[in-house]
Design an enzyme around this catalytic site. Structure first.
Site, PDB file in Angstrom:
ATOM      1  N   TYR A 220      69.502  51.989  29.092  1.00 25.76           N
ATOM      2  CA  TYR A 220      69.074  50.893  28.212  1.00 25.76           C
ATOM      3  C   TYR A 220      70.281  50.046  27.802  1.00 25.76           C
ATOM      4  O   TYR A 220      70.268  48.815  27.924  1.00 25.76           O
ATOM      5  CB  TYR A 220      68.379  51.458  26.964  1.00 25.76           C
TER       6      TYR A 220
ATOM      7  N   ARG B 272      71.958  65.175  18.144  1.00 28.38           N
ATOM      8  CA  ARG B 272      71.232  64.629  19.297  1.00 28.38           C
ATOM      9  C   ARG B 272      72.267  64.184  20.332  1.00 28.38           C
ATOM     10  O   ARG B 272      73.192  63.430  19.992  1.00 28.38           O
ATOM     11  CB  ARG B 272      70.396  63.439  18.810  1.00 28.38           C
TER      12      ARG B 272
ATOM     13  N   SER C 259      72.417  44.431  21.591  1.00 30.06           N
ATOM     14  CA  SER C 259      72.368  45.591  20.704  1.00 30.06           C
ATOM     15  C   SER C 259      73.766  46.137  20.458  1.00 30.06           C
ATOM     16  O   SER C 259      74.641  46.052  21.338  1.00 30.06           O
ATOM     17  CB  SER C 259      71.525  46.674  21.390  1.00 30.06           C
ATOM     18  N   ALA C 260      73.929  46.753  19.303  1.00 28.56           N
ATOM     19  CA  ALA C 260      75.199  47.431  18.999  1.00 28.56           C
ATOM     20  C   ALA C 260      75.442  48.588  19.966  1.00 28.56           C
ATOM     21  O   ALA C 260      76.560  49.099  20.045  1.00 28.56           O
ATOM     22  CB  ALA C 260      75.175  47.952  17.571  1.00 28.56           C
TER      23      ALA C 260
ATOM     24  N   LYS D 228      71.565  45.904  28.618  1.00 30.46           N
ATOM     25  CA  LYS D 228      72.016  44.877  27.662  1.00 30.46           C
ATOM     26  C   LYS D 228      73.391  44.344  28.073  1.00 30.46           C
ATOM     27  O   LYS D 228      73.631  43.129  28.045  1.00 30.46           O
ATOM     28  CB  LYS D 228      72.073  45.454  26.247  1.00 30.46           C
TER      29      LYS D 228
ATOM     30  N   TYR E  21      72.332  43.438  17.540  1.00 29.08           N
ATOM     31  CA  TYR E  21      71.730  43.968  16.315  1.00 29.08           C
ATOM     32  C   TYR E  21      72.270  45.356  16.038  1.00 29.08           C
ATOM     33  O   TYR E  21      72.410  46.170  16.951  1.00 29.08           O
ATOM     34  CB  TYR E  21      70.214  44.144  16.445  1.00 29.08           C
ATOM     35  N   PHE E  22      72.419  45.650  14.755  1.00 27.89           N
ATOM     36  CA  PHE E  22      72.705  47.034  14.380  1.00 27.89           C
ATOM     37  C   PHE E  22      71.350  47.739  14.163  1.00 27.89           C
ATOM     38  O   PHE E  22      70.516  47.666  15.052  1.00 27.89           O
ATOM     39  CB  PHE E  22      73.740  47.063  13.239  1.00 27.89           C
TER      40      PHE E  22
ATOM     41  N   PHE F  96      63.199  38.208  23.232  1.00 23.58           N
ATOM     42  CA  PHE F  96      63.148  39.586  22.718  1.00 23.58           C
ATOM     43  C   PHE F  96      62.575  40.560  23.746  1.00 23.58           C
ATOM     44  O   PHE F  96      62.807  41.766  23.639  1.00 23.58           O
ATOM     45  CB  PHE F  96      62.199  39.669  21.509  1.00 23.58           C
TER      46      PHE F  96
ATOM     47  N   ARG G  65      74.942  54.805   9.833  1.00 15.39           N
ATOM     48  CA  ARG G  65      74.531  53.608  10.563  1.00 15.39           C
ATOM     49  C   ARG G  65      74.467  52.410   9.625  1.00 15.39           C
ATOM     50  O   ARG G  65      74.312  52.568   8.412  1.00 15.39           O
ATOM     51  CB  ARG G  65      73.120  53.795  11.175  1.00 15.39           C
TER      52      ARG G  65
HETATM   53  P1  NAD Z   1      59.552  45.865  20.532  1.00 17.33           P
HETATM   54  O1  NAD Z   1      59.295  46.811  21.639  1.00 17.33           O
HETATM   55  O2  NAD Z   1      58.820  46.052  19.252  1.00 17.33           O
HETATM   56  O3  NAD Z   1      59.329  44.347  21.029  1.00 17.33           O
HETATM   57  C1  NAD Z   1      59.510  43.960  22.363  1.00 17.33           C
HETATM   58  C2  NAD Z   1      58.265  43.203  22.784  1.00 17.33           C
HETATM   59  O4  NAD Z   1      58.425  42.782  24.145  1.00 17.33           O
HETATM   60  C3  NAD Z   1      57.005  44.064  22.727  1.00 17.33           C
HETATM   61  O5  NAD Z   1      56.002  43.385  21.999  1.00 17.33           O
HETATM   62  C4  NAD Z   1      56.603  44.248  24.185  1.00 17.33           C
HETATM   63  O6  NAD Z   1      55.208  44.348  24.341  1.00 17.33           O
HETATM   64  C5  NAD Z   1      57.196  43.001  24.821  1.00 17.33           C
HETATM   65  N1  NAD Z   1      57.515  43.137  26.243  1.00 17.33           N
HETATM   66  C6  NAD Z   1      58.217  44.108  26.863  1.00 17.33           C
HETATM   67  N2  NAD Z   1      58.314  43.859  28.177  1.00 17.33           N
HETATM   68  C7  NAD Z   1      57.661  42.682  28.401  1.00 17.33           C
HETATM   69  C8  NAD Z   1      57.416  41.896  29.557  1.00 17.33           C
HETATM   70  N3  NAD Z   1      57.844  42.281  30.770  1.00 17.33           N
HETATM   71  N4  NAD Z   1      56.700  40.773  29.423  1.00 17.33           N
HETATM   72  C9  NAD Z   1      56.248  40.374  28.203  1.00 17.33           C
HETATM   73  N5  NAD Z   1      56.459  41.068  27.079  1.00 17.33           N
HETATM   74  C10 NAD Z   1      57.160  42.214  27.174  1.00 17.33           C
HETATM   75  O7  NAD Z   1      61.130  45.862  20.267  1.00 17.33           O
HETATM   76  P2  NAD Z   1      61.945  45.256  19.060  1.00 17.33           P
HETATM   77  O8  NAD Z   1      62.415  46.362  18.223  1.00 17.33           O
HETATM   78  O9  NAD Z   1      61.200  44.145  18.441  1.00 17.33           O
HETATM   79  O10 NAD Z   1      63.200  44.710  19.872  1.00 17.33           O
HETATM   80  C11 NAD Z   1      63.245  43.388  20.354  1.00 17.33           C
HETATM   81  C12 NAD Z   1      64.494  43.226  21.211  1.00 17.33           C
HETATM   82  O11 NAD Z   1      65.630  43.614  20.446  1.00 17.33           O
HETATM   83  C13 NAD Z   1      64.513  44.107  22.448  1.00 17.33           C
HETATM   84  O12 NAD Z   1      65.107  43.390  23.498  1.00 17.33           O
HETATM   85  C14 NAD Z   1      65.387  45.277  22.034  1.00 17.33           C
HETATM   86  O13 NAD Z   1      66.029  45.858  23.150  1.00 17.33           O
HETATM   87  C15 NAD Z   1      66.379  44.609  21.104  1.00 17.33           C
HETATM   88  N6  NAD Z   1      66.962  45.518  20.109  1.00 17.33           N
HETATM   89  C16 NAD Z   1      66.161  46.257  19.287  1.00 17.33           C
HETATM   90  C17 NAD Z   1      66.726  47.150  18.359  1.00 17.33           C
HETATM   91  C18 NAD Z   1      65.877  47.991  17.466  1.00 17.33           C
HETATM   92  O14 NAD Z   1      66.402  48.983  16.936  1.00 17.33           O
HETATM   93  N7  NAD Z   1      64.613  47.681  17.252  1.00 17.33           N
HETATM   94  C19 NAD Z   1      68.125  47.254  18.269  1.00 17.33           C
HETATM   95  C20 NAD Z   1      68.907  46.466  19.109  1.00 17.33           C
HETATM   96  C21 NAD Z   1      68.314  45.598  20.020  1.00 17.33           C
HETATM   97  N1  UFG Z   2      68.340  60.707  13.193  1.00 19.67           N
HETATM   98  C1  UFG Z   2      67.956  61.922  12.680  1.00 19.67           C
HETATM   99  N2  UFG Z   2      66.693  62.347  12.912  1.00 19.67           N
HETATM  100  C2  UFG Z   2      65.772  61.612  13.593  1.00 19.67           C
HETATM  101  C3  UFG Z   2      66.178  60.356  14.111  1.00 19.67           C
HETATM  102  C4  UFG Z   2      67.468  59.933  13.902  1.00 19.67           C
HETATM  103  O1  UFG Z   2      68.757  62.621  12.052  1.00 19.67           O
HETATM  104  O2  UFG Z   2      64.638  62.059  13.769  1.00 19.67           O
HETATM  105  C5  UFG Z   2      69.705  60.208  12.932  1.00 19.67           C
HETATM  106  C6  UFG Z   2      70.522  59.929  14.179  1.00 19.67           C
HETATM  107  O3  UFG Z   2      71.200  61.094  14.585  1.00 19.67           O
HETATM  108  C7  UFG Z   2      71.456  58.812  13.697  1.00 19.67           C
HETATM  109  C8  UFG Z   2      70.611  58.059  12.674  1.00 19.67           C
HETATM  110  O4  UFG Z   2      69.586  58.956  12.284  1.00 19.67           O
HETATM  111  O5  UFG Z   2      72.557  59.372  13.027  1.00 19.67           O
HETATM  112  C9  UFG Z   2      69.981  56.798  13.229  1.00 19.67           C
HETATM  113  O6  UFG Z   2      69.264  57.116  14.411  1.00 19.67           O
HETATM  114  P1  UFG Z   2      68.233  56.082  15.070  1.00 19.67           P
HETATM  115  O7  UFG Z   2      67.599  56.790  16.219  1.00 19.67           O
HETATM  116  O8  UFG Z   2      67.341  55.520  14.039  1.00 19.67           O
HETATM  117  O9  UFG Z   2      69.177  54.899  15.547  1.00 19.67           O
HETATM  118  P2  UFG Z   2      70.397  54.880  16.580  1.00 19.67           P
HETATM  119  O10 UFG Z   2      71.587  54.380  15.828  1.00 19.67           O
HETATM  120  O11 UFG Z   2      70.529  56.144  17.307  1.00 19.67           O
HETATM  121  O12 UFG Z   2      69.922  53.797  17.642  1.00 19.67           O
HETATM  122  C10 UFG Z   2      69.323  52.565  17.247  1.00 19.67           C
HETATM  123  C11 UFG Z   2      68.372  52.082  18.348  1.00 19.67           C
HETATM  124  C12 UFG Z   2      69.150  51.712  19.589  1.00 19.67           C
HETATM  125  C13 UFG Z   2      70.194  50.704  19.229  1.00 19.67           C
HETATM  126  C14 UFG Z   2      71.103  51.247  18.146  1.00 19.67           C
HETATM  127  C15 UFG Z   2      72.116  50.220  17.730  1.00 19.67           C
HETATM  128  O13 UFG Z   2      67.452  53.105  18.678  1.00 19.67           O
HETATM  129  O14 UFG Z   2      68.289  51.109  20.511  1.00 19.67           O
HETATM  130  O15 UFG Z   2      70.315  51.615  17.007  1.00 19.67           O
HETATM  131  O16 UFG Z   2      71.487  49.046  17.418  1.00 19.67           O
HETATM  132  F1  UFG Z   2      70.925  50.446  20.324  1.00 19.67           F
END
Ligand code: NAD
Ligand code: UFG
Length: 352
Positions: free
Chosen positions: A148, A291, A124-125, A152, A176-177, A80, A230
């Protein structure tokens, strides 16, 4: 045999650790807390009643990683760790390429050296860029729109090349979505630094009174109410998807990509309305400009994960909102009780 969880203190990682411990796995967790807090480690044990080794470690530190492989009988890795903020990645792209790509290379090199070839990777999606059509299946056109997303995509390519070079590798790439929600205990959840970028934590911080109102980014998209749509997925469902993927990589070889989503889209206004209903809180909002970089609609076709991993999401939008609200109301300031870690050497390994 243990499962190494990189980034296990993060939002998705912490929920996955709980589910792994609940399922009886031995886990070893590594995190440098760059985007998480030490308190989460205690809470994982509190929820699960399980113990595990935690390494306060940067994944880029190869020699420490080697020690972890020497000290533990690692069977597979769920990866992760990485930086994940889309907007930030545009301003500091080198940091994103460095952290996300180099740490994955260091991890895979070390895995190869210690003959550990089973990997579940967080994609990620976002790799679908502007979707050609929805629902989005895994063979849709790829094209990330920001640094970013490109990290991926590049990592996905690296992992495919790795598998071509050595077919003993078994790799699941999970796209992930939109993960939202929290563990039903309200003990772990999403704890963003500063003002949240994502919709759900923003809504919940408005509900708790930390933020005044939500900006809704655009209401002229071609959707039912004009706001963006979404595929929101409960983080516990997502965590369970990792257990299914882990079984897959443990029991077979090959590399495959899976969408983890619900297959259903909700608009911004629908999510606000669901949150208001379950929390009883009014969410004041105003419509502002779209945005830059946002797509109108994005939701998954989750069939492949169902067929190949036997995984489906089970929790609906109300449960996602209820659990988010429980987490937010029990922890208005996130993991505020966290202790500060001044030096990695003060906390080299702790068994919790
Ligand atoms: P998060 O930031 O909460 O978790 C990532 C963790 O990795 C954190 O605890 C951070 O401290 C740790 N980390 C970062 N760089 C590191 C390093 N160099 N060494 C050790 N630890 C490190 O993010 P999350 O939401 O839990 O996401 C987990 C993974 O899923 C990420 O790779 C993210 O890109 C991916 N992802 C997240 C989302 C989302 O919306 N949350 C969507 C799609 C993909
Ligand atoms: N939105 C608002 N106001 C806000 C934040 C978001 O209207 O303050 C809207 C956005 O325009 C979008 C929806 O809410 O329509 C969802 O936005 P998010 O920022 O919550 O999520 P995104 O779909 O933009 O992106 C997220 C993660 C990305 C990941 C993607 C697909 O941030 O890292 O989902 O998994 F890649």
């Amino acid at each position: 045999m243990a499962i190494l969880i990189t980034g296990g203190a993060g939002y998705i990682g912490s929920h996955t650790c709980v589910e792994l411990l609940n399922a009886g796995y031995e886990i070893v967790v590594l995190d440098n807390f760059i985007n998480s807090k030490p308190e989460v480690i205690k809470r994982i044990t509190e929820i699960s009643g399980g113990t595990f080794k935690f390494y306060y470690n940067d994944l880029l530190d190869k020699s420490r990683l080697e020690e972890i492989f020497l000290e533990n009988n690692i069977e597979a890795v769920i990866h992760f760790a990485g930086l994940k903020a889309v907007g930030e990645s545009v301003y500091i792209p080198l940091q994103y390429y460095h952290t996300n790509i180099l740490s994955t290379l260091v991890l895979c090199e070390t895995m190869k050296k210690y003959n550990v070839k089973k990997l579940v990777f967080s994609s990620s999606a976002t790799v679908y860029g502007v979707p050609e059509r929805c629902p989005i299946s895994e063979n849709s056109h790829l094209g990330a729109l920001n640094p970013y997303g490109r990290t991926k995509l590049m990592i996905e390519e690296i992992l495919k090349d790795l598998h071509v070079s050595d077919t003993d590798w078994s790799i699941s790439i999970l796209r992930y979505f939109n993960p939202i929600g929290a563990h039903e205990s309200g003990l772990i959840g999403e704890d963003p630094h500063g003002v949240p970028n994502n919709l759900m934590p923003y809504i919940s911080q408005v509900a708790i009174g930390k933020l005044k109102e939500l900006n809704v980014f655009g209401n002229e998209y071609p959707t039912t109410d004009g706001t963006g749509v979404r595929d929101y997925i409960h983080v516990v469902d997502l965590a369970l998807g990792h257990l299914s993927a882990l079984e897959k990589v443990t029991n077979s070889t090959g590399i495959d990509v899976y969408n983890l989503g619900t297959g259903k889209g909700y608009s911004v206004l629908e999510l606000i309305s669901a949150f208001e209903t379950v929390s009883g809180k009014k969410i004041p909002y105003k419509i502002v400009d779209p945005r830059p970089g946002d797509v109108a609609v994005c939701y998954s076709d989750p069939e492949k994960a169902k067929e190949s991993l036997g995984w489906i999401s089970k929790k609906g939008i109300n449960e996602m909102c209820e659990d988010t609200w429980r987490w937010q109301s029990k922890n208005p300031n996130g993991y505020e009780k966290s202790f500060e870690v001044e030096s990695p050497h003060l906390l080299p390994v702790r068994v919790f």
